[in-house]
Write a protein that holds these residues in place. Structure first.
Motif, short mmCIF file in Angstrom:
data_model
loop_
_atom_site.label_atom_id
_atom_site.label_comp_id
_atom_site.label_asym_id
_atom_site.label_seq_id
_atom_site.Cartn_x
_atom_site.Cartn_y
_atom_site.Cartn_z
N GLU A 453 15.15 27.92 22.30
CA GLU A 453 15.17 29.47 21.61
C GLU A 453 16.62 30.20 22.19
O GLU A 453 16.84 29.82 23.30
N ASP A 454 16.74 31.02 21.47
CA ASP A 454 17.83 32.10 22.11
C ASP A 454 17.14 33.13 23.14
O ASP A 454 15.76 33.12 23.26
N CYS A 455 17.95 33.77 23.57
CA CYS A 455 17.36 34.79 24.82
C CYS A 455 16.63 36.06 24.14
O CYS A 455 17.08 36.77 23.30
N SER A 456 15.30 35.91 24.55
CA SER A 456 14.35 37.00 23.89
C SER A 456 13.59 37.53 24.79
O SER A 456 12.59 38.21 24.66
N SER A 460 15.90 41.15 30.58
CA SER A 460 16.90 40.48 30.65
C SER A 460 18.23 40.74 30.08
O SER A 460 18.06 41.59 28.96
N GLN A 461 19.23 40.29 30.15
CA GLN A 461 20.66 40.40 29.75
C GLN A 461 20.99 39.33 28.77
O GLN A 461 20.93 38.08 29.63
N LYS A 462 21.63 39.33 27.92
CA LYS A 462 22.08 38.08 27.16
C LYS A 462 23.40 37.59 27.66
O LYS A 462 24.30 38.39 28.10
N HIS A 463 23.49 36.38 28.14
CA HIS A 463 24.73 35.68 28.52
C HIS A 463 25.04 34.56 28.06
O HIS A 463 24.29 33.75 27.94
N ASP A 468 28.77 28.13 24.55
CA ASP A 468 28.05 28.70 23.51
C ASP A 468 26.35 28.79 23.77
O ASP A 468 25.62 29.17 22.98
N LEU A 469 26.25 28.11 24.90
CA LEU A 469 24.61 28.14 25.24
C LEU A 469 24.20 29.80 25.67
O LEU A 469 24.99 30.28 26.40
#
Length: 600
Positions: A453-456, A460-463, A468-469
């Motif tokens: 999954e992507d960051c959700s 938190s902050q998206k990094h 591209d991970l």
């Protein structure tokens, strides 16, 4: 073609007896052999041809003895078959003196003075001479001689205000004193060294004190300050120390010029330490340090301890400083009671000995850019600022910094993982934040990523990594906080995590993760039991005991014992409740059968 007129025609003499005339040739006439240009010189006042032989190379020249004649009118004629040209020079011989170069130079020296002597060939001519002096720093000075002897074949000049035991290169040229025409050629250069003298100035000295059982080890350092001059050779150093209070006999030890430090052992009394430099002449002025006593009565100890504690709390907290391309910049709070300030540091803080260095600054200075060829990025340097007055020093402030911070050498190692169904707590308590790091550890980043999954994750902050991970990043800004809980995870899910420390130089790339599986949510299991299993069990029991349940819950003929009519005032016959007719008035009374009536 016809010849050009002679140019730059001029005549001069070295001894007022022989005159030499010189001139430049003109252009090529393209006539050769017996038709080439011919030169003749003629003296107009005596109406005589000049008896000299002309020679030409770069220039043409002709010399002859003038006898007693002092004023001359010389005409030079150049002639070939196509024409002739002339040039004239009228002069007084006493105004055309070009002396020979001085020769046979010798000198007499002291530590600050050179008297230079030389001879010349121009007897009977009053000369004015000039001496060129090449200084050690490459500058050139010119000194004019006021000594114009007429009847002596030698002259001298005294150069004063020189540095002891220093080399100077000199040379001399002269000209006519009365009717200056031009300078002679320079004499041969002479290199002269002044004599030795007592060393001037003082040595710059410093110390490092290490407490030991029963006293202290004092490492002494010395170097030649910019104002110090050895003024001689065979330099040696003498270190002397003794107690201040009782005036007991001092101890001393000497060292050759190859040494710049030594270590002595002293007890806890106050000591006076002096270091001098010595050459073949004598000793320099002493440089003095006072090492204070660590003994005293109980009251003094209490006051000293309280004062030192106060200083440590107020003054000696280590302050972080920043590096620049040119060095590490530090500042300190000025105190008017000190004569000067000393900043010391180690060029190689991880080694022993660490190559202790120090610099002194004036009383009006409160900042310094400390630079050293030994400074490299990623190494932490510690600086101590001392104040000095009356040869006593006090530690005032501590600084620490990097020429340039680099990312941490090592990543934190997660030593403990605590899991719940929706959170994970990570601990890395043993991670160091001290001098071993290549930068000031400013905090930590915790990166979390579910495998699919992507960051959700909340908070938190998206990094995004270079590959591209996508990760979720949490920031901890306190470097001493080495525990963090990541919340809002899903139960029964795989995650990968990593903890990274960061400094002013950033952090290292992510190359390794730790993997976790969150457990199943037990609350959901309980709910499942309550909503599914319990009702199913109840239904099964009810089906199994259906007749009993029906009779208990829904009988065909209700039991009078369960009727509300028995809630009236009771009348008992034995253990049975009896309803008296007078207690209620029935609407209908029916008896179905004799058996039932009998039972009632």
């Amino acid at each position: 073609e016809s010849p050009d007129a002679p140019s730059d025609f001029s005549c001069q003499t070295q001894d007022m007896r022989t005159v030499t005339c010189t001139w430049s040739q003109g252009g090529d006439t393209y006539l050769y052999g017996c038709h080439s240009p011919k030169y003749t010189l003629y003296e107009e006042f005596s109406q005589k041809k000049v008896p000299c032989t002309v020679s030409c190379s770069e220039q043409c020249s002709c010399s002859w003895d003038i006898g007693q004649q002092k004023i001359l009118n010389i005409t030079v004629t150049v002639e070939n078959p196509l024409g002739k040209k002339t040039a004239t020079d009228v002069f007084d011989v006493t105004h055309r003196i070009y002396p020979a170069a001085p020769s046979q130079l010798w000198e007499e020296c002291t530590d600050t003075k050179i008297t230079l002597y030389w001879k010349h060939q121009n007897k009977g001519i009053e000369l004015f001479c000039q001496t060129e002096v090449l200084l050690p720093d490459g500058k050139v000075e010119l000194h004019n001689s006021s000594d114009t002897h007429l009847h002596y074949a030698s002259q001298s000049i005294t150069l004063d205000g020189l540095q002891p035991y220093t080399e100077y290169t000199t040379r001399v040229h002269c000209g006519a004193a009365k009717h200056f025409w031009r300078w002679s050629e320079w004499s041969e250069a002479q290199t002269i060294r002044t004599n030795e003298a007592i060393p001037s100035g003082k040595l710059d000295i410093w110390r490092e004190i290490t407490p030991v059982q029963g006293g202290r080890n004092v490492t002494l350092f010395w170097k030649q300050a910019p104002s110090f001059q050895a003024n001689g050779e065979n330099i040696s150093y003498e270190v002397t120390w003794g107690k201040v209070e009782d005036g007991s006999k001092s101890e001393s030890i000497s060292f050759s010029s190859a040494y710049n430090s030594t270590r002595i052992s002293i007890d806890n009394h106050s000591y006076r330490i002096s270091i001098t430099a010595k050459n073949n002449v004598n000793y320099s002025l002493p440089s003095v340090l006072i090492i204070p006593s660590t003994t005293g009565n109980s009251f003094q100890k209490i006051i000293t301890t309280m004062f030192c504690s106060f200083l440590e709390i107020k003054e000696l907290k280590e302050e972080q400083v920043n590096g620049t391309d040119d060095g590490i910049f530090i500042t300190w709070e000025p105190r008017h009671i000190y004569d000067n300030y000393i900043v010391d540091w180690c060029n190689f803080p991880m080694l022993q000995p660490c190559d202790l260095q120090w610099k002194r600054f004036g009383p009006n200075t409160s900042s310094a850019l400390i630079n050293s060829a030994a400074f490299i990025p990623g190494v932490r340097y510690n600086f101590q600022v001392y104040g000095s007055v009356a040869n006593k020093t006090s530690l005032l402030e501590k600084k620490t910094g990097f020429l340039r911070e680099l990312p941490p050498i090592l990543d934190p190692v997660v030593e403990k993982v605590e899991l719940t169904f929706n959170a994970v707590t990570l601990s890395w308590d043993s991670y160091p934040t001290n001098e071993s790091q290549s930068g000031f550890v400013r905090g930590y980043h915790v990166y979390v990523s579910p495998l699919q999954e992507d960051c959700s994750l909340k908070g938190s902050q998206k990094h995004v990594l270079p590959d591209d991970l996508v990760l979720c990043k949490y920031t901890i800004e306190n470097p001493e906080e080495k525990r963090y809980t990541v919340k809002h995870l899903l139960s029964n899910t795989k995650y990968k995590l990593v903890v990274k420390a960061y400094t002013g130089g950033g952090e290292t790339p992510i190359v390794k993760f730790i993997y976790i599986d969150t457990p199943l949510n037990s609350n959901m299991l309980y709910l499942l039991v309550l909503l599914v299993i319990v009702p199913a069990l109840v239904a099964a029991i009810c089906r199994w005991k259906m007749k009993w349940v029906k009779e208990c819950c829904c009988p065909v003929i209700p039991s009078p014992n369960k009727s509300k009519v028995l809630s009236f005032k009771e009348f008992k016959i034995g253990s049975e409740n009896v309803l008296k007719i007078s207690d209620c008035i029935p609407d209908i009374l029916a008896v179905d059968s004799k058996a039932e009536a009998q039972k009632l």
